[in-house]
Design a protein around this motif. Structure first.
Motif, short mmCIF file in Angstrom:
data_model
loop_
_atom_site.label_atom_id
_atom_site.label_comp_id
_atom_site.label_asym_id
_atom_site.label_seq_id
_atom_site.Cartn_x
_atom_site.Cartn_y
_atom_site.Cartn_z
N ASN A 232 0.82 -1.21 0.00
CA ASN A 232 0.00 0.00 0.00
C ASN A 232 0.86 1.26 0.00
N VAL A 233 2.02 1.20 0.60
CA VAL A 233 2.92 2.35 0.62
C VAL A 233 3.51 2.58 -0.77
N ASN A 234 3.88 1.50 -1.44
CA ASN A 234 4.45 1.60 -2.79
C ASN A 234 4.16 0.29 -3.51
N ASN A 235 3.22 0.32 -4.45
CA ASN A 235 2.83 -0.93 -5.11
C ASN A 235 3.87 -1.44 -6.09
N ASP A 236 4.96 -0.68 -6.28
CA ASP A 236 6.09 -1.16 -7.08
C ASP A 236 7.25 -1.64 -6.20
N MET A 237 7.05 -1.64 -4.90
CA MET A 237 8.14 -1.98 -4.00
C MET A 237 8.58 -3.44 -4.18
N ALA A 238 9.88 -3.65 -4.21
CA ALA A 238 10.44 -5.00 -4.17
C ALA A 238 10.66 -5.38 -2.71
N VAL A 239 10.44 -6.64 -2.41
CA VAL A 239 10.59 -7.11 -1.04
C VAL A 239 11.46 -8.37 -1.03
N LEU A 240 12.47 -8.34 -0.18
CA LEU A 240 13.27 -9.53 0.09
C LEU A 240 12.84 -10.11 1.42
N LEU A 241 12.31 -11.32 1.40
CA LEU A 241 12.02 -12.04 2.63
C LEU A 241 13.27 -12.82 3.02
N ILE A 242 13.73 -12.65 4.24
CA ILE A 242 14.89 -13.39 4.73
C ILE A 242 14.39 -14.49 5.66
N SER A 243 14.83 -15.70 5.42
CA SER A 243 14.38 -16.81 6.25
C SER A 243 14.94 -16.70 7.68
N THR A 244 14.37 -17.49 8.56
CA THR A 244 14.98 -17.65 9.88
C THR A 244 16.34 -18.34 9.70
N THR A 245 17.10 -18.41 10.77
CA THR A 245 18.42 -19.05 10.70
C THR A 245 18.53 -20.13 11.76
N ARG A 246 19.51 -20.99 11.57
CA ARG A 246 19.83 -21.96 12.62
C ARG A 246 20.35 -21.22 13.85
N VAL A 247 20.41 -21.94 14.96
CA VAL A 247 20.85 -21.38 16.22
C VAL A 247 21.79 -22.39 16.88
N ASN A 248 22.66 -21.93 17.73
CA ASN A 248 23.49 -22.85 18.53
C ASN A 248 22.66 -23.27 19.74
N GLU A 249 22.10 -24.47 19.67
CA GLU A 249 21.15 -24.92 20.69
C GLU A 249 21.81 -25.12 22.06
N HIS A 250 23.11 -25.34 22.08
CA HIS A 250 23.80 -25.50 23.36
C HIS A 250 23.91 -24.16 24.09
N MET A 251 24.10 -23.10 23.33
CA MET A 251 24.21 -21.77 23.92
C MET A 251 22.84 -21.12 24.13
N LYS A 252 21.86 -21.48 23.30
CA LYS A 252 20.51 -20.90 23.35
C LYS A 252 19.49 -22.03 23.49
N PRO A 253 19.38 -22.63 24.68
CA PRO A 253 18.50 -23.80 24.85
C PRO A 253 17.02 -23.51 24.63
N ASN A 254 16.60 -22.26 24.68
CA ASN A 254 15.19 -21.92 24.44
C ASN A 254 14.84 -21.82 22.96
N SER A 255 15.85 -21.98 22.10
CA SER A 255 15.63 -21.93 20.65
C SER A 255 16.09 -23.25 20.03
N LYS A 256 15.33 -23.72 19.07
CA LYS A 256 15.62 -24.99 18.42
C LYS A 256 15.58 -24.83 16.90
N ASP A 257 16.52 -25.49 16.24
CA ASP A 257 16.54 -25.43 14.77
C ASP A 257 15.23 -25.90 14.16
N ALA A 258 14.72 -27.01 14.67
CA ALA A 258 13.49 -27.58 14.08
C ALA A 258 12.34 -26.60 14.16
N ARG A 259 12.24 -25.88 15.28
CA ARG A 259 11.14 -24.92 15.44
C ARG A 259 11.37 -23.71 14.52
N ARG A 260 12.58 -23.23 14.45
CA ARG A 260 12.86 -22.09 13.57
C ARG A 260 12.57 -22.43 12.11
N ARG A 261 12.87 -23.65 11.75
CA ARG A 261 12.66 -24.04 10.36
C ARG A 261 11.18 -24.00 9.99
#
Length: 249
Positions: free
Chosen positions: A107-136
């Motif tokens: 709506n702001v600009n109907n010619d706007m290009a958009v790049l969607l960036i995916s989620t990323t993997r995480v170091n599950e040992h350092m961030k136990p509240n985040s999991k690769d499977a869930r992020r995927r």
């Protein structure tokens, strides 16, 4: 687009975007700004801790009066923390938030290009509240939206930007196209690309920038400085005859 003016590229997301101008880790946003040095302004609107719900709510303020030619949307890692966490957003709500954000950008600009960036993997040992499977699973939502961007009846939405590309950082393990799989593997963010278990280090930022650059060159060449360099400004040198004509000044 901003015809005849410098283009504007807005980076939207959480701390992965906010820190993209980090000099210590050769941030991907700073690399974009350098790449676009003479042709576009790269505006960093990342906010540490944000999820899709907060970004959706604050998007009008973040945009202000700006009308970007391209938006880079990198949001989802915080949404994907374990249920019960303050930042967690369920998949169904995440999908609705991303669609609402895309509708607003269109709506702001109907010619706007958009790049969607995916989620990323995480170091599950350092961030136990985040999991690769869930992020995927949150990346699967982005893949679904990107794949059906021209089918509002499938997404149950209004008009979305049709100039939309997905930067997928999960590698090519699930891709049947060997050429595409090899290209995706180059961009795959692994635990070795994170300096604190979650945020990008130098190697991660280099992968991110090259993934974005290659995607822009292939999907949006009209927005790439590699193909659309502005003309070089030339300053006319003053000659002795010019000085005579100016009365010897």
């Amino acid at each position: 687009m901003n015809a005849g003016l410098r283009k504007k590229i807005m980076l939207l997301g959480s701390s992965m975007t906010e820190r993209s101008f980090s000099l210590e880790y050769h941030g991907w946003g700073a690399a974009m700004s350098n790449w676009y040095a003479r042709s576009a302004d790269v505006l960093n609107r990342g906010a540490g801790g944000y999820n899709s719900k907060w970004l959706r709510k604050c998007l009008p303020v973040l945009l202000g009066n700006e009308i970007p030619d391209m938006a880079v949307l990198f949001i989802g890692n915080n949404d994907a923390v374990q249920e019960g966490g303050e930042q967690h957003v369920p998949l169904v709500e995440y999908k609705a938030n991303i669609i609402a954000i895309l509708e607003h950008l269109h709506n702001v600009n109907n010619d706007m290009a958009v790049l969607l960036i995916s989620t990323t993997r995480v170091n599950e040992h350092m961030k136990p509240n985040s999991k690769d499977a869930r992020r995927r699973r949150y990346t699967e939502v982005l893949r679904f939206i990107h794949r059906n961007r021209a089918r509002p009846e499938i997404l149950d939405c209004g008009d979305l930007p049709q100039s939309m590309a997905l930067v997928d950082l999960w590698g090519g393990d699930s891709c049947n196209d060997s050429v595409l799989a090899a290209r995706l593997d180059k961009y795959s963010i692994t635990a070795d690309d994170l300096h604190d278990g979650s945020h990008l280090n130098i190697s991660g930022n280099k992968k991110m920038f090259h993934a974005i650059k290659d995607t822009i060159n292939s999907e949006f060449p009209h927005l790439s400085p590699d193909f659309n360099q502005p003309p070089t400004l030339r300053t006319k040198r003053t000659s002795s005859s010019d000085l005579k004509g100016m009365g010897g000044m």
